[in-house]
Write an enzyme that holds these catalytic residues in place. Structure first.
Site, mmCIF file in Angstrom:
data_model
loop_
_atom_site.group_PDB
_atom_site.id
_atom_site.type_symbol
_atom_site.label_atom_id
_atom_site.label_comp_id
_atom_site.label_asym_id
_atom_site.label_seq_id
_atom_site.Cartn_x
_atom_site.Cartn_y
_atom_site.Cartn_z
ATOM 1 N N ASP A 123 -19.749 72.637 8.824
ATOM 2 C CA ASP A 123 -19.660 71.217 8.510
ATOM 3 C C ASP A 123 -20.808 70.480 9.218
ATOM 4 O O ASP A 123 -21.953 70.897 9.131
ATOM 5 C CB ASP A 123 -18.274 70.683 8.912
ATOM 6 C CG ASP A 123 -18.001 69.275 8.429
ATOM 7 O OD1 ASP A 123 -17.619 69.114 7.251
ATOM 8 O OD2 ASP A 123 -18.187 68.328 9.217
ATOM 9 N N TRP A 124 -20.515 69.372 9.911
ATOM 10 C CA TRP A 124 -21.584 68.657 10.601
ATOM 11 C C TRP A 124 -22.218 69.497 11.713
ATOM 12 O O TRP A 124 -23.345 69.242 12.133
ATOM 13 C CB TRP A 124 -21.069 67.326 11.157
ATOM 14 C CG TRP A 124 -21.482 66.175 10.311
ATOM 15 C CD1 TRP A 124 -20.754 65.544 9.341
ATOM 16 C CD2 TRP A 124 -22.749 65.493 10.339
ATOM 17 N NE1 TRP A 124 -21.477 64.527 8.765
ATOM 18 C CE2 TRP A 124 -22.704 64.477 9.356
ATOM 19 C CE3 TRP A 124 -23.908 65.653 11.081
ATOM 20 C CZ2 TRP A 124 -23.777 63.621 9.116
ATOM 21 C CZ3 TRP A 124 -24.981 64.808 10.841
ATOM 22 C CH2 TRP A 124 -24.912 63.803 9.868
ATOM 23 N N TRP A 170 -13.370 52.965 4.397
ATOM 24 C CA TRP A 170 -12.524 51.830 4.063
ATOM 25 C C TRP A 170 -11.024 52.026 4.292
ATOM 26 O O TRP A 170 -10.283 51.041 4.323
ATOM 27 C CB TRP A 170 -12.740 51.444 2.593
ATOM 28 C CG TRP A 170 -14.148 51.109 2.260
ATOM 29 C CD1 TRP A 170 -14.997 51.804 1.463
ATOM 30 C CD2 TRP A 170 -14.896 49.972 2.734
ATOM 31 N NE1 TRP A 170 -16.226 51.195 1.393
ATOM 32 C CE2 TRP A 170 -16.195 50.064 2.161
ATOM 33 C CE3 TRP A 170 -14.596 48.895 3.578
ATOM 34 C CZ2 TRP A 170 -17.181 49.123 2.413
ATOM 35 C CZ3 TRP A 170 -15.585 47.956 3.822
ATOM 36 C CH2 TRP A 170 -16.852 48.071 3.245
ATOM 37 N N ASP A 250 -12.971 76.329 -0.378
ATOM 38 C CA ASP A 250 -13.505 75.008 -0.053
ATOM 39 C C ASP A 250 -14.126 74.417 -1.324
ATOM 40 O O ASP A 250 -15.135 74.928 -1.813
ATOM 41 C CB ASP A 250 -14.565 75.142 1.047
ATOM 42 C CG ASP A 250 -15.176 73.829 1.478
ATOM 43 O OD1 ASP A 250 -14.938 72.795 0.808
ATOM 44 O OD2 ASP A 250 -15.892 73.823 2.484
ATOM 45 N N HIS A 279 -12.106 74.631 3.903
ATOM 46 C CA HIS A 279 -13.274 74.053 4.567
ATOM 47 C C HIS A 279 -13.253 74.355 6.061
ATOM 48 O O HIS A 279 -14.286 74.691 6.644
ATOM 49 C CB HIS A 279 -13.295 72.539 4.328
ATOM 50 C CG HIS A 279 -14.461 71.862 4.971
ATOM 51 N ND1 HIS A 279 -15.748 72.066 4.565
ATOM 52 C CD2 HIS A 279 -14.527 70.985 6.016
ATOM 53 C CE1 HIS A 279 -16.577 71.345 5.320
ATOM 54 N NE2 HIS A 279 -15.857 70.695 6.203
#
Length: 301
Positions: A123-124, A170, A250, A279
């Site tokens: 991931d990141w 949001w 994933d 994931h």
């Protein structure tokens, strides 16, 4: 810069996470310093393995991989990115940029004088880790990737990622444990989900987690694109061993291994695989990943 830190008591007695905390200071804007937490287990003279987490997790994600790697004789380090885990958490989302995350991880590695490193990135952790590999290839012995990539804005982001980006920005709530659960194929016990929630006792602690999806460079004019494209070009010259083991379930990154394997010279002839996992492949198959990493390191010494 307004900075918070999750209370220490939130990390007491987490299931499967008995590791002693360690910290180093890394530079922040305006001359400030931020405290960065990391796990450091195993013999100091062992081969160095660095485990880089992503969004919205922390080093807890690696709790089942650390013990078998240590048992194999490796020195295993797992930092908490700034904004996550037991590291300091700037309150404003604007405090987080792609470049700052790269700078923070490099500063951490410099402080510990880490060389001849074998990273596992996801991931990141891959957005940061692969960028550093491209910029400092001499620092690394080999690289293992699970469900990660290095984006260069050469292709459009999918609809699923757009929804995730909008949610992070949001949504009135951001339930980290439940987010992790949706990215796995195995059942995650409630006490483990609570472990993922531990660093985030309030909205003020969530700025880093909410910021990450919108920092992914998906448009060519993104400020991070030139550096990522340069790192991608450098990865095209990386001849040290490079392994991809991805969770095949994933929906976003389950097939992100193909371009990496095709592009990186060191990936040729390696035992790449896709296994049952989502994931968060470390949560689904942590011990298996650790076993594969141990065996692969032994073959590529």
């Amino acid at each position: 810069m307004d900075v918070v830190r999750a209370p220490d008591e939130r990390f007491a007695n987490l299931p499967g996470y008995p590791f002693e905390p360690h910290w180093v200071d890394v530079p922040a804007p305006d001359g400030l310093m931020l405290r960065m937490h990391y796990v450091d287990e195993g013999p100091r003279d062992g081969q160095v393995v660095v485990l880089l987490h992503g969004e919205p997790t922390w080093s807890y994600l690696y709790r089942t991989m650390i013990p078998p790697l240590v048992e194999a004789g490796h020195r295993v380090l797992a930092p908490d990115l700034i904004g996550f885990g037991r590291s300091d958490q700037p309150v404003e989302r604007s405090a987080y940029t792609y470049q700052r995350h790269v700078t923070w991880v490099v500063a951490w590695m410099d402080a510990l004088e880490l060389q001849d490193v074998t990273p596992f990135v996801q991931d990141w952790g891959s957005l940061i880790g692969l960028r550093i590999v491209g910029e400092q290839p001499e620092r690394f012995a080999r690289v293992m990737v699970g469900n990660g990539f290095l984006p260069t804005a050469d292709r459009k982001a999918g609809r699923a990622f757009g929804i995730w980006r909008a949610f992070a920005r949001w949504s009135p709530v951001f339930p980290v444990g439940r987010i992790v659960k949706t990215g796995t194929v195995t059942d995650v016990p409630k006490d483990v989900l609570a472990g993922y929630d531990a660093p985030f006792p309030s909205r003020r602690h969530l700025a880093g987690a909410r910021a990450f999806p919108n920092l992914v460079p998906t448009e060519p004019d993104d400020v991070a694109v030139p550096a990522n494209r340069a790192a991608w070009e450098a990865l095209g010259r990386f001849e040290k061993p490079f392994l991809c083991v991805f969770g095949e379930n994933d929906p976003i990154l389950g097939r992100g291994d193909r371009p990496l394997i095709a592009h990186v010279p060191g990936a040729q002839g390696q035992p790449h695989d896709r296994i049952r996992g989502g994931h968060f492949i470390q949560e689904d198959a942590g011990p298996e990943l650790a076993r594969r990493l141990v065996d692969w390191m032994a073959r590529t010494r």
